[in-house]
Design a protein around this motif. Structure first.
Motif, PDB file in Angstrom:
ATOM      1  N   ILE A  43      35.994  35.515   0.394  1.00 22.38           N
ATOM      2  CA  ILE A  43      36.773  35.411   1.627  1.00 22.38           C
ATOM      3  C   ILE A  43      36.182  34.331   2.529  1.00 22.38           C
ATOM      4  N   ARG A  44      36.907  33.221   2.624  1.00 20.90           N
ATOM      5  CA  ARG A  44      36.537  32.127   3.525  1.00 20.90           C
ATOM      6  C   ARG A  44      37.815  31.452   3.997  1.00 20.90           C
ATOM      7  N   SER A  45      37.697  30.615   4.996  1.00 18.12           N
ATOM      8  CA  SER A  45      38.874  30.073   5.681  1.00 18.12           C
ATOM      9  C   SER A  45      39.857  29.403   4.741  1.00 18.12           C
ATOM     10  N   ILE A  46      39.352  28.607   3.802  1.00 18.85           N
ATOM     11  CA  ILE A  46      40.230  27.834   2.932  1.00 18.85           C
ATOM     12  C   ILE A  46      41.090  28.727   2.041  1.00 18.85           C
ATOM     13  N   LYS A  47      40.666  29.981   1.842  1.00 15.70           N
ATOM     14  CA  LYS A  47      41.417  30.906   0.984  1.00 15.70           C
ATOM     15  C   LYS A  47      42.587  31.561   1.718  1.00 15.70           C
ATOM     16  N   GLN A  48      42.562  31.519   3.059  1.00 12.86           N
ATOM     17  CA  GLN A  48      43.673  31.990   3.893  1.00 12.86           C
ATOM     18  C   GLN A  48      44.099  33.431   3.593  1.00 12.86           C
ATOM     19  N   LEU A  49      43.124  34.328   3.582  1.00 10.58           N
ATOM     20  CA  LEU A  49      43.425  35.742   3.348  1.00 10.58           C
ATOM     21  C   LEU A  49      44.414  36.274   4.375  1.00 10.58           C
ATOM     22  N   HIS A  50      44.371  35.743   5.599  1.00  9.65           N
ATOM     23  CA  HIS A  50      45.260  36.261   6.647  1.00  9.65           C
ATOM     24  C   HIS A  50      46.733  36.176   6.251  1.00  9.65           C
ATOM     25  N   LEU A  51      47.080  35.202   5.405  1.00 15.98           N
ATOM     26  CA  LEU A  51      48.475  35.083   4.969  1.00 15.98           C
ATOM     27  C   LEU A  51      48.850  36.212   4.003  1.00 15.98           C
ATOM     28  N   PHE A  52      47.888  36.657   3.209  1.00 13.02           N
ATOM     29  CA  PHE A  52      48.137  37.808   2.329  1.00 13.02           C
ATOM     30  C   PHE A  52      48.296  39.073   3.172  1.00 13.02           C
TER      31      PHE A  52
ATOM     32  N   ALA B 219      22.928  37.199 -15.796  1.00 13.31           N
ATOM     33  CA  ALA B 219      22.314  38.523 -15.865  1.00 13.31           C
ATOM     34  C   ALA B 219      23.338  39.651 -15.749  1.00 13.31           C
ATOM     35  N   GLY B 220      24.630  39.289 -15.564  1.00 17.30           N
ATOM     36  CA  GLY B 220      25.682  40.299 -15.521  1.00 17.30           C
ATOM     37  C   GLY B 220      26.177  40.657 -14.141  1.00 17.30           C
ATOM     38  N   ASP B 221      25.614  40.050 -13.077  1.00 16.28           N
ATOM     39  CA  ASP B 221      26.049  40.342 -11.715  1.00 16.28           C
ATOM     40  C   ASP B 221      27.005  39.257 -11.252  1.00 16.28           C
ATOM     41  N   THR B 222      28.294  39.555 -11.282  1.00 20.80           N
ATOM     42  CA  THR B 222      29.324  38.558 -10.964  1.00 20.80           C
ATOM     43  C   THR B 222      29.975  38.806  -9.608  1.00 20.80           C
ATOM     44  N   ARG B 223      29.410  39.674  -8.794  1.00 20.88           N
ATOM     45  CA  ARG B 223      30.082  40.086  -7.561  1.00 20.88           C
ATOM     46  C   ARG B 223      30.176  38.977  -6.528  1.00 20.88           C
ATOM     47  N   SER B 224      29.186  38.086  -6.468  1.00 23.22           N
ATOM     48  CA  SER B 224      29.173  37.081  -5.400  1.00 23.22           C
ATOM     49  C   SER B 224      29.360  35.664  -5.905  1.00 23.22           C
ATOM     50  N   SER B 225      29.745  35.505  -7.154  1.00 21.48           N
ATOM     51  CA  SER B 225      29.819  34.158  -7.725  1.00 21.48           C
ATOM     52  C   SER B 225      31.102  33.446  -7.326  1.00 21.48           C
ATOM     53  N   GLY B 226      30.968  32.133  -7.123  1.00 24.24           N
ATOM     54  CA  GLY B 226      32.137  31.289  -6.986  1.00 24.24           C
ATOM     55  C   GLY B 226      32.580  30.845  -8.373  1.00 24.24           C
ATOM     56  N   GLY B 227      33.740  30.221  -8.437  1.00 22.63           N
ATOM     57  CA  GLY B 227      34.272  29.830  -9.738  1.00 22.63           C
ATOM     58  C   GLY B 227      33.409  28.831 -10.474  1.00 22.63           C
TER      59      GLY B 227
ATOM     60  N   GLY C  54      34.227  39.588  -1.367  1.00 27.27           N
ATOM     61  CA  GLY C  54      33.353  39.727  -0.209  1.00 27.27           C
ATOM     62  C   GLY C  54      33.446  38.512   0.684  1.00 27.27           C
ATOM     63  N   PHE C  55      32.931  38.637   1.881  1.00 29.78           N
ATOM     64  CA  PHE C  55      32.964  37.544   2.843  1.00 29.78           C
ATOM     65  C   PHE C  55      31.908  36.494   2.511  1.00 29.78           C
ATOM     66  N   ASP C  56      32.296  35.240   2.615  1.00 32.26           N
ATOM     67  CA  ASP C  56      31.340  34.151   2.498  1.00 32.26           C
ATOM     68  C   ASP C  56      30.402  34.228   3.702  1.00 32.26           C
ATOM     69  N   PRO C  57      29.079  34.235   3.460  1.00 31.60           N
ATOM     70  CA  PRO C  57      28.144  34.381   4.585  1.00 31.60           C
ATOM     71  C   PRO C  57      28.199  33.237   5.587  1.00 31.60           C
ATOM     72  N   THR C  58      28.791  32.112   5.203  1.00 35.19           N
ATOM     73  CA  THR C  58      28.876  30.984   6.137  1.00 35.19           C
ATOM     74  C   THR C  58      30.019  31.136   7.134  1.00 35.19           C
ATOM     75  N   GLU C  59      30.916  32.093   6.896  1.00 31.39           N
ATOM     76  CA  GLU C  59      32.031  32.291   7.817  1.00 31.39           C
ATOM     77  C   GLU C  59      31.541  32.975   9.100  1.00 31.39           C
ATOM     78  N   SER C  60      32.183  32.675  10.197  1.00 33.65           N
ATOM     79  CA  SER C  60      31.764  33.225  11.488  1.00 33.65           C
ATOM     80  C   SER C  60      31.980  34.736  11.523  1.00 33.65           C
ATOM     81  N   SER C  61      31.120  35.419  12.253  1.00 35.99           N
ATOM     82  CA  SER C  61      31.239  36.868  12.390  1.00 35.99           C
ATOM     83  C   SER C  61      32.530  37.241  13.121  1.00 35.99           C
ATOM     84  N   MET C  62      32.993  36.358  13.993  1.00 36.44           N
ATOM     85  CA  MET C  62      34.235  36.624  14.719  1.00 36.44           C
ATOM     86  C   MET C  62      35.431  36.655  13.761  1.00 36.44           C
TER      87      MET C  62
END
Length: 392
Positions: free
Chosen positions: A202-211, A17-25, A228-236
């Motif tokens: 943004i989820r743990s396996i992507k290791q954004l903290h290293l960037f 439908a044209g909304d690609t903001r939250s899609s995974g690969g 955007g953040f993966d909703p399954t990631e902890s709020s902390m």
């Protein structure tokens, strides 16, 4: 031909439908291939959902049926079977790990004219025990059974084939990811306003903290994060990353963006940086190369194409990552050469024509026909690429 794609959840329909903001690969690749096949004149269906509701709609020419199965709703299993029976596919296609691959395999074996192809979406999906990080005792055996029920296992690169169980390796076939459009020339180096960009969910396996470490270590360069953040990631974890991002004055956080805006931001960047621990064949790399942007990857090099094709660097250590980013960003001639090679690579190996030829080899007897012009058939990228070209 009649095709049926299976994609649990709603993300693939959102991409259609044209909304690609939250899609995974994986979900995006399903949607892109489904839409491309419609454009080539094929009958295409997509079964999606969470097992709770049933509905039928048409999106971008794809017949979308909300009938994906779920254990929590036992009635969804026969509904899933009926949906497949309604679509009467000659090719049944799945891409994500699910407990119900075996049911698709059973359906295909019960229909003389149906073949079942399962496409790997990550290197971790090559073996059942790495495909899941929860309740492996339950999910892994079902996933293994499903893999054994396929006619073809599509791999994204040769390293995935080598990782498969030898019995499964015999039925594997290389089918590249689809890049929907390729710019005619690399984006102009002198017009870039971003030195290094990071794109992904943004989820743990992507290791954004290293960037973020990279941006902190190189205060004279300009950095950007898209996703955007993966909703399954902890709020902390989310809050910790947000706090770090706010403190970095040389980094801009854009959040999740649709594909046309992602391409626009990539066209302003000197390099895409990948910090993931594991991937399949990242769409973000293909999108970067489609506008002539080199990739600097910490460890992921799908099929060793980055090093073999000369389209970026694979650093392997954080220290080397800093050096490689500095070099690719500051050396104009190197950056332009890598960008030109990147365009040539994706045009040869990841176009719709290349994907169709690979599918025909993987499924003998399947005739997909001639792929239409990429810009004309792609409503998301076409106008954006034309705009980029006019700026050069």
């Amino acid at each position: 031909m009649r095709w049926c794609f299976v994609s649990p959840g709603c993300t693939s329909t959102q991409v259609l439908a044209g909304d690609t903001r939250s899609s995974g690969g994986a979900e995006a690749q399903i949607a892109h291939l489904a839409a491309a096949l419609v454009g080539m004149g094929h009958e295409v269906g997509l079964i999606y959902g969470d097992g709770q509701t049933q509905s039928v709609s048409q999106i971008s020419g794809v017949m979308c049926i909300a009938a994906a199965p779920a254990w929590r709703f036992p009635a969804s299993l026969p509904a899933f079977w009926r949906a497949m029976d309604t679509l009467r596919p000659e090719v049944l296609y799945a891409r994500l790990p699910t407990d119900f691959l075996w049911l698709m395999g059973l359906f295909a074996r019960s229909r003389r004219d149906t073949r079942f192809i399962y496409a790997l979406a990550s290197d971790l999906h090559c073996t059942p025990w790495t495909a899941y990080d929860h309740k492996k005792w339950f999910h892994a055996p079902l996933f293994s059974l499903g893999m054994r029920s396929t006619d073809v296992i599509a791999v994204q690169h040769h390293q995935q084939s080598a990782t498969l169980n030898p019995h499964l390796r015999e039925r594997s076939a290389h089918v590249p990811n689809l890049v929907r459009s390729v710019c005619e020339h690399p984006r102009a180096y002198d017009t870039t306003t971003i030195d290094a960009i990071w794109i992904g969910k943004i989820r743990s396996i992507k290791q954004l903290h290293l960037f973020l470490d990279l941006a902190e270590a190189m205060p004279s360069l300009r950095f950007a994060v898209v996703g955007g953040f993966d909703p399954t990631e902890s709020s902390m974890l989310q809050e910790a990353l947000v706090q770090r991002i706010r403190k970095l004055k040389n980094l801009t956080f854009y959040g999740p963006k649709p594909d046309d805006e992602v391409i626009s931001l990539l066209s302003k960047a000197k390099a895409l940086v990948n910090t993931s621990r594991a991937e399949g064949f990242p769409n973000t790399m293909l999108e970067a190369w489609s506008v002539g942007v080199p990739v600097v990857s910490l460890s992921v090099d799908p099929g060793e194409v980055i090093e073999q094709q000369g389209i970026g660097f694979v650093s392997r250590t954080v220290t080397q990552l800093v050096q490689d980013v500095d070099r690719i960003v500051r050396t104009k001639s190197l950056n332009q050469r890598c960008g030109e090679l990147a365009l040539s690579y994706v045009r040869r190996q990841h176009s719709l024509e290349a994907v169709c030829q690979a599918l025909e080899r993987a499924l003998p007897g399947v005739q997909l026909g001639r792929a239409p012009d990429q810009e004309r058939r792609d409503p998301i990228y076409g106008s954006q690429l034309n705009r980029i070209r006019r700026q050069e």
